[in-house]
Design a protein around this motif. Structure first.
Motif, PDB file in Angstrom:
ATOM      1  N   PHE A 223      34.527 -13.765 -26.590  1.00  0.00           N
ATOM      2  CA  PHE A 223      33.488 -12.859 -26.113  1.00  0.00           C
ATOM      3  C   PHE A 223      34.030 -11.433 -26.147  1.00  0.00           C
ATOM      4  N   GLY A 224      33.444 -10.581 -26.985  1.00  0.00           N
ATOM      5  CA  GLY A 224      33.888  -9.197 -27.070  1.00  0.00           C
ATOM      6  C   GLY A 224      35.202  -9.036 -27.789  1.00  0.00           C
ATOM      7  N   GLY A 225      35.406  -9.800 -28.875  1.00  0.00           N
ATOM      8  CA  GLY A 225      36.681  -9.751 -29.577  1.00  0.00           C
ATOM      9  C   GLY A 225      36.851  -8.603 -30.535  1.00  0.00           C
ATOM     10  N   SER A 226      35.741  -7.877 -30.833  1.00  0.00           N
ATOM     11  CA  SER A 226      35.843  -6.745 -31.751  1.00  0.00           C
ATOM     12  C   SER A 226      34.594  -5.895 -31.609  1.00  0.00           C
ATOM     13  N   ASN A 227      34.618  -4.706 -32.245  1.00  0.00           N
ATOM     14  CA  ASN A 227      33.399  -3.913 -32.361  1.00  0.00           C
ATOM     15  C   ASN A 227      32.749  -4.211 -33.711  1.00  0.00           C
ATOM     16  N   ASN A 228      31.632  -3.560 -33.982  1.00  0.00           N
ATOM     17  CA  ASN A 228      30.885  -3.876 -35.205  1.00  0.00           C
ATOM     18  C   ASN A 228      31.664  -3.551 -36.472  1.00  0.00           C
ATOM     19  N   ALA A 229      32.651  -2.640 -36.372  1.00  0.00           N
ATOM     20  CA  ALA A 229      33.453  -2.286 -37.548  1.00  0.00           C
ATOM     21  C   ALA A 229      34.547  -3.304 -37.828  1.00  0.00           C
ATOM     22  N   GLY A 230      34.680  -4.307 -36.961  1.00  0.00           N
ATOM     23  CA  GLY A 230      35.694  -5.333 -37.163  1.00  0.00           C
ATOM     24  C   GLY A 230      37.037  -5.013 -36.558  1.00  0.00           C
ATOM     25  N   ASN A 231      37.148  -3.925 -35.787  1.00  0.00           N
ATOM     26  CA  ASN A 231      38.399  -3.616 -35.093  1.00  0.00           C
ATOM     27  C   ASN A 231      38.614  -4.618 -33.969  1.00  0.00           C
ATOM     28  N   LYS A 232      39.735  -5.310 -33.997  1.00  0.00           N
ATOM     29  CA  LYS A 232      39.975  -6.378 -33.039  1.00  0.00           C
ATOM     30  C   LYS A 232      40.412  -5.852 -31.680  1.00  0.00           C
TER      31      LYS A 232
ATOM     32  N   GLU B   4      47.821  -9.899 -14.215  1.00  0.00           N
ATOM     33  CA  GLU B   4      47.224  -8.708 -14.820  1.00  0.00           C
ATOM     34  C   GLU B   4      46.811  -9.016 -16.244  1.00  0.00           C
ATOM     35  N   ASN B   5      45.600  -8.596 -16.628  1.00  0.00           N
ATOM     36  CA  ASN B   5      45.121  -8.656 -18.004  1.00  0.00           C
ATOM     37  C   ASN B   5      44.767  -7.257 -18.475  1.00  0.00           C
ATOM     38  N   ARG B   6      45.037  -6.987 -19.768  1.00  0.00           N
ATOM     39  CA  ARG B   6      44.668  -5.707 -20.379  1.00  0.00           C
ATOM     40  C   ARG B   6      43.980  -5.957 -21.711  1.00  0.00           C
ATOM     41  N   ASP B   7      42.876  -5.242 -21.928  1.00  0.00           N
ATOM     42  CA  ASP B   7      42.186  -5.245 -23.212  1.00  0.00           C
ATOM     43  C   ASP B   7      42.188  -3.830 -23.758  1.00  0.00           C
ATOM     44  N   LYS B   8      42.570  -3.694 -25.022  1.00  0.00           N
ATOM     45  CA  LYS B   8      42.691  -2.371 -25.616  1.00  0.00           C
ATOM     46  C   LYS B   8      42.056  -2.355 -26.997  1.00  0.00           C
ATOM     47  N   ASP B   9      41.310  -1.268 -27.273  1.00  0.00           N
ATOM     48  CA  ASP B   9      40.680  -1.061 -28.579  1.00  0.00           C
ATOM     49  C   ASP B   9      39.690  -2.192 -28.885  1.00  0.00           C
ATOM     50  N   GLY B  10      39.088  -2.122 -30.053  1.00  0.00           N
ATOM     51  CA  GLY B  10      38.208  -3.200 -30.493  1.00  0.00           C
ATOM     52  C   GLY B  10      36.842  -3.190 -29.866  1.00  0.00           C
ATOM     53  N   PHE B  11      36.745  -3.372 -28.555  1.00  0.00           N
ATOM     54  CA  PHE B  11      35.457  -3.391 -27.874  1.00  0.00           C
ATOM     55  C   PHE B  11      34.841  -1.983 -27.886  1.00  0.00           C
ATOM     56  N   ALA B  12      33.548  -1.916 -27.648  1.00  0.00           N
ATOM     57  CA  ALA B  12      32.837  -0.627 -27.663  1.00  0.00           C
ATOM     58  C   ALA B  12      32.423  -0.250 -26.247  1.00  0.00           C
ATOM     59  N   LEU B  13      32.934   0.876 -25.757  1.00  0.00           N
ATOM     60  CA  LEU B  13      32.504   1.425 -24.473  1.00  0.00           C
ATOM     61  C   LEU B  13      31.492   2.537 -24.742  1.00  0.00           C
TER      62      LEU B  13
END
Length: 406
Positions: A303-312, A337-346
Motif C-alpha cells: 500500500f503506497g509503495g510508489s508514486n505514479n512515476a514509479g519512484n519506490k 520506529e518505522n520510516r518511509d522516504k520518497d516514492g509516496f506523494a504528499l
C-alpha cells in the motif's frame, strides 16, 4: 484431551505467551481428530491525541474512550488432523469475529444506520483468516495449500507482547475488529494470505519455508507472476535458549501498454531478527528494509509503495523488546520506529518527503488462571508528517482488560 496442532498464530503459541496450560476441546473418530480452540478479549481504551499543524503551529487535542478488541480479534479454530500412509494431514478453518461495530444507535445491528438503510461496514463482520490444508512428514517436510499467515514478518508479530493487549494505533479498533499493536511502529503486518508453501523438516535447529503468494496489483495493470516469500529460522536450547531468523518478500507487476498509467516495478523486503532468554528475562531485536514494499508507517504491505512515476518508497524500521516473567505476571517494555522516504506523494504544501512513526508500550500481563490473562498497557506514539496533512501527532493510550484462551 489431545494436544492441538495449530497454525503459528493459533492459540497454542498465544497461550504460551499468556496463560500456560490452555487446551483445545478434541474429538477423535476413525483416526481423525478435530480440535476446537479459540480466544475472546475485551478492553477499555482511553486515547488522547494531540495534532499539530507543521505550517502554523496550531494544535488540537482530542480524548476518546472505547470498548474494543485488542490486537487480536475474537478467534475460533477448527483443526482436523490425521495420519494416512505415513503422511501427517491437517485442515484448518478459523473465523475471527469482534466486539466492535459502527452502529451509533444502541440496539441496531452492526453497520445499520439510523434510518435503517443497512450501511454495512465489512470490517465489522466475521473475518475468515485460516482456510488451508497441508500434508507431509518429518523426513521430507510439509506442503501447504490455502490461506494462512504470511512468512515475511511472521516471527516478529508472534513475539510482540502487545499481541495479548492493545498496543498502539488504538483508534483503528473502530470499525476494525483489531488495533494495530506495534504494527507500523517497528515492523510491517504479515497478513493472512492465499499461498502454496513448502516447509523443510527441522535439521539441528534449522528450518526454512518458502512459497508463492497471491499477488497484489499495486502498480501497472497486470501480475504475470505470483508473489514470493521465504524465511529461515534457527532455534537453540541450553541455558540461554533463543532464536534468530531472516526473511524476504518480493513481487513484480507489469504493464500491457506504453506509457502505463501507473508505472510497474518490483517490490522487495528483507528482515533480520533474534531473541534470547536469560532466566526469566527475554530480549528481542528486529529490523527490516523495504523498497516499494508499501508505506511501513501504515503497516500494510503493497500500500503506497510508489508514486505514479514509479519512484519506490524506501521503508525501514527496527523493533526492540524486553520482558521479565515474575511468577504468573509478565512485565514488558518495547520500542519501535518505522520510516518511509520518497516514492509516496504528499499533496500538502511544504510537506516533507519522509514520514516517521515512533512508539513504545509498557505492559503488565497477569495469568489469573490457565485460561484468563488480565492486561494493562500504556502506549505512547509520535507520528512526524502525517501523510497528506502537513501535521504531526502525539498520542497516549491507556488500556485495561483481559483475554481468554480455551
Amino acid at each position: 484431551m489431545h494436544k492441538s496442532l495449530l497454525s503459528p498464530l493459533s492459540m497454542a503459541l498465544l497461550a504460551g505467551l499468556a496463560s500456560p496450560g490452555a487446551q483445545a476441546v478434541s474429538f477423535t473418530h476413525e483416526g481423525v481428530t478435530l480440535d476446537i480452540n479459540g480466544t475472546v478479549n475485551g478492553f477499555y481504551v482511553n486515547r488522547e491525541e494531540k495534532t499539530t499543524d507543521r505550517r502554523t503551529g496550531a494544535s488540537t487535542t482530542k480524548t476518546n474512550s472505547a470498548l474494543s478488541n485488542g490486537l487480536l480479534p475474537g478467534w475460533i479454530n477448527f483443526v482436523a488432523t490425521t495420519q494416512i500412509d505415513e503422511q501427517e494431514i491437517k485442515a484448518h478453518f478459523s473465523f475471527a469475529p469482534g466486539i466492535n461495530n459502527n452502529s451509533q444507535v444502541v440496539g441496531l445491528p452492526i453497520g445499520n444506520n439510523a434510518n435503517g438503510a443497512g450501511n454495512i461496514n465489512p470490517y465489522s463482520q466475521i473475518d475468515t483468516r485460516n482456510v488451508y490444508f497441508q500434508f507431509g512428514n518429518a523426513q521430507w517436510g510439509t506442503l501447504k495449500f490455502g490461506r494462512d499467515i504470511g512468512l515475511f514478518g511472521q516471527n516478529v508479530i508472534l513475539s510482540d507482547m502487545t499481541l495479548l493487549g492493545v498496543g498502539g494505533t488504538s483508534n483503528a479498533g473502530i470499525p476494525y475488529n483489531t488495533t494495530f499493536g506495534m504494527i507500523g511502529h517497528g515492523y510491517m503486518y504479515t497478513g493472512f494470505q492465499p499461498q502454496i508453501t513448502y516447509s523443510t523438516p527441522k535439521l539441528g535447529g534449522w528450518q526454512a519455508a518458502a512459497g508463492i503468494f497471491q499477488p497484489s496489483n499495486f502498480a501497472g495493470d497486470q501480475t504475470r507472476t505470483p508473489g514470493f516469500q521465504a524465511k529461515v529460522d534457527y532455534d537453540w536450547g541450553g541455558q540461554l535458549p533463543g532464536k534468530v531468523w531472516t526473511g524476504l518478500v518480493s513481487q513484480s507487476t507489469q504493464c500491457t501498454q506504453t506509457p502505463c498509467a501507473t508505472q510497474s516495478f518490483t517490490a522487495t523486503g528483507f528482515e533480520l531478527g533474534g531473541k534470547v532468554k536469560m532466566g526469566n528475562f527475554e530480549t528481542l531485536a528486529y529490523a527490516f528494509n523495504g523498497k516499494g514494499l508499501g508505506l511501513s508507517t501504515v503497516g500494510a504491505q503493497f500500500f503506497g509503495g510508489s508514486n505514479n512515476a514509479g519512484n519506490k518508497t524506501d521503508s525501514r524500521g527496527y523493533f526492540l523488546q524486553g520482558t521479565y516473567q515474575w511468577g504468573k505476571t509478565k512485565v514488558g517494555l518495547n520500542f519501535g520506529e518505522n520510516r518511509d522516504k520518497d516514492g509516496f506523494a504528499l499533496t500538502g504544501a511544504g510537506s516533507s518527503n519522509e514520514i516517521r512513526n515512533r512508539a513504545y508500550t509498557f505492559g503488565v500481563y497477569h495469568a489469573l488462571n490457565k485460561m484468563v490473562t488480565l492486561v494493562g498497557e500504556v502506549n505512547q506514539e509520535r507520528v512526524s508528517n502525517i501523510l497528506d496533512s502537513n501535521k504531526d501527532s502525539r498520542s497516549r493510550t491507556l488500556s485495561i482488560g483481559g483475554i481468554l484462551f480455551f
